[in-house]
Design an enzyme around this catalytic site. Structure first.
Site, PDB file in Angstrom:
ATOM      1  CG  ASN A 124     -37.416  15.268 -25.241  1.00  0.00           C
ATOM      2  OD1 ASN A 124     -37.705  15.846 -24.182  1.00  0.00           O
ATOM      3  ND2 ASN A 124     -38.007  15.530 -26.380  1.00  0.00           N
ATOM      4  NE  ARG A 155     -37.108  19.634 -27.046  1.00  0.00           N
ATOM      5  CZ  ARG A 155     -38.165  19.405 -27.794  1.00  0.00           C
ATOM      6  NH1 ARG A 155     -38.421  18.197 -28.231  1.00  0.00           N
ATOM      7  NH2 ARG A 155     -38.971  20.399 -28.106  1.00  0.00           N
ATOM      8  CG  HIS A 159     -41.080  23.718 -31.046  1.00  0.00           C
ATOM      9  ND1 HIS A 159     -42.364  24.169 -31.236  1.00  0.00           N
ATOM     10  CD2 HIS A 159     -41.200  22.509 -30.439  1.00  0.00           C
ATOM     11  CE1 HIS A 159     -43.220  23.271 -30.765  1.00  0.00           C
ATOM     12  NE2 HIS A 159     -42.537  22.258 -30.265  1.00  0.00           N
ATOM     13  NE  ARG A 211     -48.473  21.836 -25.166  1.00  0.00           N
ATOM     14  CZ  ARG A 211     -47.296  21.799 -25.760  1.00  0.00           C
ATOM     15  NH1 ARG A 211     -46.791  22.892 -26.300  1.00  0.00           N
ATOM     16  NH2 ARG A 211     -46.602  20.681 -25.807  1.00  0.00           N
ATOM     17  CD  GLU A 231     -37.215  18.901 -31.897  1.00  0.00           C
ATOM     18  OE1 GLU A 231     -37.783  17.835 -32.218  1.00  0.00           O
ATOM     19  OE2 GLU A 231     -37.778  19.795 -31.252  1.00  0.00           O
TER      20      GLU A 231
END
Ligand code: AMP
Length: 406
Positions: free
Chosen positions: A16, A103, A191, A251, A388
């Protein structure tokens, strides 16, 4: 998962890749028995400032905690050949590297499933850079470096958007003129690998919940929520970009778009300044003025930190209700990711806004981070650690198996 006997014994490297760091996990793959198991994982962080490699074996022992500052030229891709060499040097002799799985943040409107990397696919993914300018280029750069340095190594791309392709158009459409929707300005959701992992976990371990309406709250440094109806994504809080939804570490989450127009006119902010504000200076960090890390904010007693936490909790609770509405009800709530898995206090505060929905936590179970944390009379509330990387490893094995069988 059962592997076809055509899949070899070996190792998978899952990457990732970000703007200043790379997370890596290496899995052992066996054609039989316990088929996919982690060997080691870690990260190369601080690239461009003070690069540091830290890696731990799945057994817990530390394999690396070393400075890579001398090799660091400030570029993540430039360090990847060294990282690949480090990984291969630390693989057991009888476990050759079989493939790399990545990813990739954006698969656009068409890529609904993980895919084997080809020149053609890379070209297609490059056209999606304007949709995720901060993440997509980093993901693709890692793929290109590995393709150049190890052209024999099969590579697989797994998209954060793919799991959301089951959503109805009412969930994916903004109230914009139709030609803009047709040009790709729509809600994609992110996600997806985390939600797919949770959906599979529910199917395997909690089948009575898997067949119902579940809201999953993935609360980490980046946060989003997903409506899982019978295991499929039917709505989610992130949309066109990873900015929509609840406030995150740095964010904004949802904003009135009128604010952007005002900032452009009144403060003459251009696209770069707005991007920096929305992605890096807002959220928990912006409101608290102190930190993007929930642990830090919870340990402090000043008003701004308290306000940042309060805002995060009420906005998350409101999003849970919004997603429940889009499914016509809610049968269970699942918390996952850094904050969702580890912070009993945040879970309790979010759920304190949801008593009227029929959600109530058991204090002791919640503080113990138990698997089910709700009181007996409540709708079930679960804590499920996401994975993940394992999801990417499973997809990589599936695609290798298909390729070998073809
Ligand atoms: P993730 O992006 O899923 O790795 O989550 C990272 C975030 O989880 C960190 O920035 C922390 O804010 C948060 N986190 C991790 N552990 C805890 C904890 N025990 N309490 C509160 N927040 C936590």
């Amino acid at each position: 998962m059962t592997l076809s006997s055509s899949t070899q014994r070996g190792a998978l490297l899952i990457l990732n890749s970000g703007s200043s760091s790379v997370k890596l996990t290496v899995f052992r793959v066996e054609p039989r028995g316990e088929q996919i198991a982690p060997l080691f994982s870690g990260q190369l962080t601080g690239i461009g400032t003070d690069a540091q490699l830290s890696v731990k074996a799945a057994t817990g022992e530390r394999m690396a905690n070393e400075s890579w500052a001398e090799r660091d030229t400030g570029s993540v891709p430039a360090l990847l050949p060294d990282l690949l060499a480090w990984v291969e040097a630390h693989l057991p002799a009888d476990l050759p590297l079989l493939a790399a799985g990545h990813r990739v943040v954006h698969g656009g409107a068409d890529l609904r499933h993980p895919a084997m990397i080809t020149e053609h696919l890379l070209g297609e993914l490059e056209t999606l850079i304007p949709l995720a300018p901060l993440h997509q280029p980093q993901n693709l750069a890692a793929i290109k470096v590995l393709a150049d340095s190890r052209s024999d190594l099969p590579q697989v791309a797994c998209f954060d958007t793919a799991f959301h392709h089951t959503q109805p158009r009412t969930a994916t459409t903004y109230a914009l003129p139709r030609h803009l929707t047709d040009a790709g300005i729509r809600r994609y959701g992110f996600h997806g690998l985390s939600y797919e992992y949770i959906a599979r976990h529910l199917e395997e371990h909690l089948p009575q919940l898997a067949s119902g309406r579940v809201v999953v709250a993935h609360l980490g440094n980046g946060s989003s929520l997903c409506a899982l109806n019978r295991g499929a994504s039917t709505d989610t809080s992130m949309g066109f970009s990873v900015l929509e939804g609840v406030p995150m570490g740095t964010r904004t989450g949802n904003l009135d778009p009128g604010i952007l127009l005002y900032l452009m006119r009144k403060f003459e902010m251009d696209a770069d300044a707005l991007e920096h504000l929305l992605y890096h200076q807002s959220g928990l960090l912006g409101v608290s003025g102190v930190s993007n890390d929930m642990r830090v904010l919870l340990s402090r007693d000043d008003e701004a930190s308290r306000e940042a936490v309060d805002l995060f909790c009420i906005r998350t609770a409101k999003e849970i209700c919004s997603l429940a509405c889009s499914m016509g009800g809610i049968d269970a709530l699942v918390f996952t990711a850094g904050i969702g898995e580890h912070s009993a206090e945040i879970r309790a505060r979010i759920c304190s806004h949801l008593k009227w929905v029929g959600i109530e936590l058991n204090k002791d179970l919640n503080e113990d981070n138990a698997e089910r944390i709700s009181s007996p009379a409540s709708l079930p509330v679960h804590v499920i650690p996401t994975n993940e990387e394992l999801m990417i490893a499973r997809h990589t094995v599936d695609l290798l198996t298909m390729r070998n069988a073809a």
